[in-house]
Design a protein around this motif. Structure first.
Motif, short mmCIF file in Angstrom:
data_model
loop_
_atom_site.label_atom_id
_atom_site.label_comp_id
_atom_site.label_asym_id
_atom_site.label_seq_id
_atom_site.Cartn_x
_atom_site.Cartn_y
_atom_site.Cartn_z
N ILE C 116 0.82 -1.21 0.00
CA ILE C 116 0.00 0.00 0.00
C ILE C 116 0.86 1.27 0.00
CG2 ILE C 116 -1.38 1.39 1.62
CD1 ILE C 116 -3.12 -0.14 -0.22
N GLY C 122 -4.73 4.51 -6.51
CA GLY C 122 -5.59 3.37 -6.22
C GLY C 122 -5.26 2.14 -7.02
N ALA C 143 -12.73 -9.88 -1.01
CA ALA C 143 -13.22 -8.51 -1.17
C ALA C 143 -13.74 -7.97 0.16
CB ALA C 143 -14.32 -8.47 -2.23
N ALA C 144 -14.39 -8.84 0.94
CA ALA C 144 -14.91 -8.40 2.24
C ALA C 144 -13.75 -8.00 3.15
CB ALA C 144 -15.73 -9.52 2.88
N ASP C 147 -12.88 -4.62 2.11
CA ASP C 147 -13.95 -3.72 2.58
C ASP C 147 -13.68 -3.31 4.02
OD1 ASP C 147 -15.27 -4.03 0.24
OD2 ASP C 147 -16.93 -5.23 1.03
N GLY C 150 -11.49 -0.59 4.38
CA GLY C 150 -11.81 0.63 3.64
C GLY C 150 -11.10 0.72 2.31
N ILE C 151 -10.69 -0.43 1.77
CA ILE C 151 -10.01 -0.43 0.48
C ILE C 151 -10.97 -0.92 -0.60
CG2 ILE C 151 -8.13 -1.43 -0.86
CD1 ILE C 151 -6.59 -1.72 1.77
N VAL C 152 -11.15 -0.12 -1.64
CA VAL C 152 -11.96 -0.57 -2.77
C VAL C 152 -11.00 -0.94 -3.89
CG1 VAL C 152 -13.76 0.02 -4.41
CG2 VAL C 152 -13.81 0.98 -2.12
N PRO C 154 -10.40 -4.11 -7.05
CA PRO C 154 -10.99 -5.28 -7.68
C PRO C 154 -10.35 -6.58 -7.19
CG PRO C 154 -9.80 -3.94 -9.30
CD PRO C 154 -9.73 -3.22 -8.00
N VAL C 155 -11.18 -7.57 -6.96
CA VAL C 155 -10.70 -8.92 -6.63
C VAL C 155 -11.25 -9.83 -7.72
CG1 VAL C 155 -10.68 -10.78 -4.96
CG2 VAL C 155 -10.76 -8.40 -4.16
#
Ligand code: GTP
Ligand code: MG
Lengths: 131, 308, 187
Positions: C116, C122, C143-144, C147, C150-152, C154-155
Motif C-alpha cells: 500500500i 488506487g 473482497a470483504a 472492505d 476501507g479499500i476498494v 478489484p478482486v
C-alpha cells in the motif's frame, strides 16, 4: 515433506570451518546459506542478522547467475560489494548451485587476501559436501 | 376471470383452422377468456415449431409464454407447453389452462409493457432473502424453469449460458412449493442478479434515480462474470467517485443503454451505493500526476485494446 | 514517484510463494522474462520445485516505443527487502493469491500492508487463483477483507496460466490508473 537440506553436510563441521576462517584479518562474520535463502551455518553473526544476510545473499547470487547467464558468461562464481565501511563477498560453494557463502569484512581487510581466504574456505566447505 | 390475448403464427392452414374453431368451443370452459390478437398485443404465442426463428427471437425477448405446435414427425421439444398436431379440444383446453395458471401466478409481470423489468423487480425484492430455503421460480419465454433459493439460481446449463450471454428475458419470480432437480447446474444468486441487470431494458432501471450520484462500493468479480472493456471503465470511474447516471454517460462516452444496464447490474448485485449512504473510501486518493503520464497511459491503453 | 519520464513505468506482481507471479509474467511478457529461480528447499512451505529469490522481469513494448516493465517479487517474507526495492516507484501492484492455500486471506493482508505505501492512484488489483477448489474462500471473502479495511480494489478470480486472465488484471489496473488521472480528487 521436510526441508531438503543437503543431507551430507554437517552443520557442526561447517560451523567449525567458518570459525577457522573467522581468524582471517578483517572478517567480521560469515554465513553459509542455501540458494533459496536459508542459513545453514554462521560465524559471529546473531540469528536475526544471519537470517537477513542469507536472504539478501541468495538474491544477489540469483541475480548474479541471471546476469552472468544473460551475458553468456556461464555460471555465477562470486561477487563483491565494496563500500567505504568495508566489503561483502558472496561466493558459490563447490560446483553445485545449492549454496553460497557470504562474508562481511571491515575496512582493515585486504581485498585480495580476503578473496583468497574465502575461496579456501569455500573449498573446505565443498569437501564437506562431497567428501 | 382474466382476459388473455393469443396470437397464432406459422401454422399450416388446417391447423390454424382447427385452432380458431376450437377456441370458440373452449370459451366458457377455460380458466381465462381467450381473445385472438395481433402479435404486438398478445400475451401468448401459439406457434408452429417449424416457424420463423426471428419471430421466436423477438417473442423470446418479451418474456411471455409460447405454446408450441409440433407435427407428427417431430420429437417432443423441451418446452412446457406443447401440442402435437392433430390435437383434440380437451388437449388445447388443458394447455391453455396451464398457460393461464402461469400468467395468473406472476401478478408482477407487466404484460404488454415493453419496459420488462419484471424479473429484475422481483429479484430486487427477493435478493435480501435469497439465502432462504424457500424456492421461487420463473420461466424463460420458452418455458424453461429458473429457480431461485438457497443463495443460488438453478437452471439448465443451456439456460444459464444464454443468461450469461445477455440473451434471456425472464418473467417475475413467484413462490413455489416444489424444488428444482438436485442435479440442475447452479450459479450464485448475486452473479445471476448481475446478468439480469445486464440483460434488462435500455432505459434507467425504475428503482434508480436520475438525480442521484452512485458509486461502486465493491468491484464485481469479472474473472467469474466475464467482462468487456466498457464495463471495466465504468467500474474504474465509479470507484473513483460517485456519478449521476447522465454524468457517467457523458464522462465515459459510452452509450446510455450500456451505462444504464451496468448500473442496473451493479445495483441488483448489491455493489452500487448512492453517494453519501456509506463512507467513501478514505484510502488510495493520493494524486500523483506527472507530465508525460497521460501520453504514456494513452499508449498503454491502446496496446491493451482500451479506448485511448 | 512513478517516473514516467525516466522510463520507469512498472507494474509489480506480488503475493505469497506459489501464487503464480513467475507464471503470470511469463504469460504476458514479450520474449523470455528474466527469472531468478532456484531450488526450493522448503517443501513444507510449498511443494513446488523452484522458487524466485531475486525477481522476475518481463516487458511489454507499446506502439510508440515506450516500455512497461513487469516485475515479480519473491513470495517469502524473508525477502521483504526485495519487496520494498521492487515496490518503490511502481505505477501499480497486482497481488496474486492461491485461494486453496492455507491462510490465503491473511496473506492478502500481509501483501496489501507491504505494498500500500507504494501504490498511488488506487492502482491495486487482486487476482485469486484456484477459487474452484472445495472449501477455498470465494473472491467475495477476499473482497470483504478489503472492505473491512476501507479499500476498494478489484478482486478477480483468475488462472494465471491463461494469458487472457493476466491481461485482464493488467487492463483493470490500467483502467484504474486512467480513472484516477482523469477523474480522481487531486491530492
Ligand atoms: N491448478 C492451477 N494451478 C495454477 C493456477 N495458477 C497457477 N498455477 C500453478 O501454480 C504454480 C505457480 O508457480 P509460480 O509461478 O512459480 O509461483 P510464484 O508466485 O512465482 O512462486 P514463488 O516464486 O515461489 O514465490 C505454477 O505451477 C502454475 O502452473 C491455477 O489457477 N490453477
Ligand atoms: Mg516466482
Amino acid at each position: 515433506m521436510s526441508k531438503v537440506r543437503p543431507a551430507k553436510l554437517s552443520r557442526e563441521l561447517a560451523r567449525k570451518v567458518l570459525e577457522g576462517y573467522g581468524e582471517v584479518a578483517g572478517v567480521q562474520c560469515a554465513v553459509l546459506f542455501s540458494s533459496d535463502g536459508f542459513e545453514i551455518a554462521s560465524h559471529a553473526a546473531d540469528a536475526a542478522a544471519s537470517a537477513r544476510l542469507a536472504a539478501i545473499g541468495s538474491s544477489l547470487a540469483a541475480l548474479g547467475t541471471a546476469l552472468a547467464g544473460e551475458a553468456g558468461l556461464g555460471d555465477f562464481e562470486r561477487t563483491t560489494i565494496e563500500s567505504n565501511g568495508g566489503a561483502v563477498t558472496i561466493m558459490r560453494v563447490g560446483s553445485s548451485r545449492s549454496m553460497s557463502l557470504a562474508v562481511v569484512a571491515g575496512k582493515d581487510a585486504v581485498l585480495g587476501q580476503l578473496l583468497w581466504a574465502t575461496q579456501r574456505c569455500c573449498q573446505a566447505l565443498a569437501k564437506l559436501l562431497d567428501p | 376471470m382474466q382476459t388473455l390475448k393469443i396470437c397464432d403464427v406459422g401454422l399450416q392452414p388446417d391447423t390454424s383452422h382447427a385452432f380458431h374453431s376450437m377456441l370458440k368451443i373452449v370459451a366458457g370452459r377455460s380458466k381465462a377468456a381467450w381473445q385472438v390478437a395481433g402479435i404486438e398485443h398478445a400475451d401468448v404465442l401459439f406457434a408452429s415449431s417449424e416457424g420463423d426463428g426471428s419471430t421466436f427471437a423477438a417473442w423470446g425477448a418479451t418474456g411471455k409464454p409460447v405454446v408450441l405446435v409440433i407435427d407428427d414427425r417431430s420429437s417432443w421439444p423441451p418446452a412446457p407447453f406443447v401440442l402435437r398436431h392433430p390435437f383434440r379440444v380437451m388437449q388445447l383446453l388443458s394447455v391453455l389452462d396451464d398457460v393461464a395458471d402461469l400468467l395468473a401466478a406472476s401478478p408482477g409481470r407487466e404484460r404488454g409493457d415493453p419496459s420488462r423489468w419484471s424479473a429484475a423487480e422481483s429479484l430486487r425484492a427477493l435478493m435480501p432473502q435469497s439465502g432462504n430455503a424457500a424456492w421461487h421460480v420463473t420461466r424463460t419465454p420458452l418455458g424453461e424453469e429458473v429457480w431461485l433459493g438457497h443463495g443460488l439460481v438453478r437452471a439448465a446449463a443451456r439456460t444459464i449460458a444464454r443468461l450469461r450471454a445477455g440473451e434471456l428475458e425472464l418473467a417475475a419470480f413467484h413462490p413455489t412449493g416444489t424444488s428444482p432437480p438436485a442435479d440442475a447446474p447452479a450459479i450464485a444468486a448475486c452473479d445471476f442478479a448481475w446478468y439480469v441487470g445486464l440483460s434488462g431494458p435500455a432505459r434507467l432501471a425504475p428503482w434508480l434515480f436520475a438525480d442521484v450520484a452512485y458509486r461502486l462500493r465493491r468491484w464485481p468479480d469479472f474473472g467469474r462474470l466475464g467482462v468487456n472493456t466498457g464495463m471495466l471503465e465504468l467500474c474504474a470511474m465509479s470507484t473513483v467517485r460517485a456519478w449521476t447516471p447522465a454524468a457517467l454517460v457523458e464522462a465515459s462516452g459510452q452509450p446510455a443503454a450500456d451505462v444504464h444496464r451496468f448500473l442496473a447490474a451493479a445495483s441488483l448485485a448489491g455493489l452500487l451505493v448512492a453517494n453519501g449512504s456509506e463512507q467513501a473510501p478514505a484510502l488510495l486518493a493520493r494524486g500523483r500526476v506527472q507530465s508525460g503520464w497521460d501520453r504514456f497511459l494513452g499508449g498503454l491503453r491502446r496496446h491493451l485494446g482500451l479506448a485511448a | 514517484m512513478s517516473g514516467v519520464e525516466a522510463g520507469e513505468f512498472k507494474i509489480v506482481f506480488t503475493g505469497p510463494m506459489g501464487a503464480g507471479k513467475t507464471t503470470a509474467i511469463a504469460a504476458i511478457s514479450e520474449g523470455e522474462p528474466v527469472r531468478t529461480e532456484v531450488e526450493n528447499t522448503d517443501r513444507v512451505a510449498h511443494a513446488k520445485e523452484s522458487t524466485t529469490v531475486g525477481f522476475d522481469f518481463g516487458r511489454i513494448t507499446l506502439a510508440d516505443g515506450s516500455v512497461v516493465r513487469l516485475y515479480g517479487t519473491p513470495g517469502q517474507v524473508r525477502y521483504r527487502f526485495m519487496w520494498d526495492i521492487l515496490g518503490r516507484g511502481a505505477a501499480g501492484v497486482i497481488v496474486l493469491l492461491d485461494a486453496s492455500a492455507p491462510g490465503a486471506l491473511v496473506q492478502l493482508d500481509v501483501f496489501v500492508d507491504a505494498f500500500i505505501p507504494h501504490v498511488a492512484h488506487g492502482a491495486l488489483v487482486v487476482g485469486v487463483g484456484r477459487t474452484d477448489v472445495p472449501n477455498a474462500p470465494s473472491t467475495d471473502a477476499f473482497a470483504a477483507r478489503l472492505d473491512a479495511r476501507g479499500i476498494v480494489a478489484p478482486v478477480l478470480s483468475v488462472d494465471v496460466r491463461r494469458q487472457g486472465d493476466v491481461m485482464m488484471l493488467v487492463r483493470t489496473l490500467v483502467c484504474i490508473l486512467g480513472s484516477h488521472t482523469a477523474h480522481g480528487v487531486p491530492a
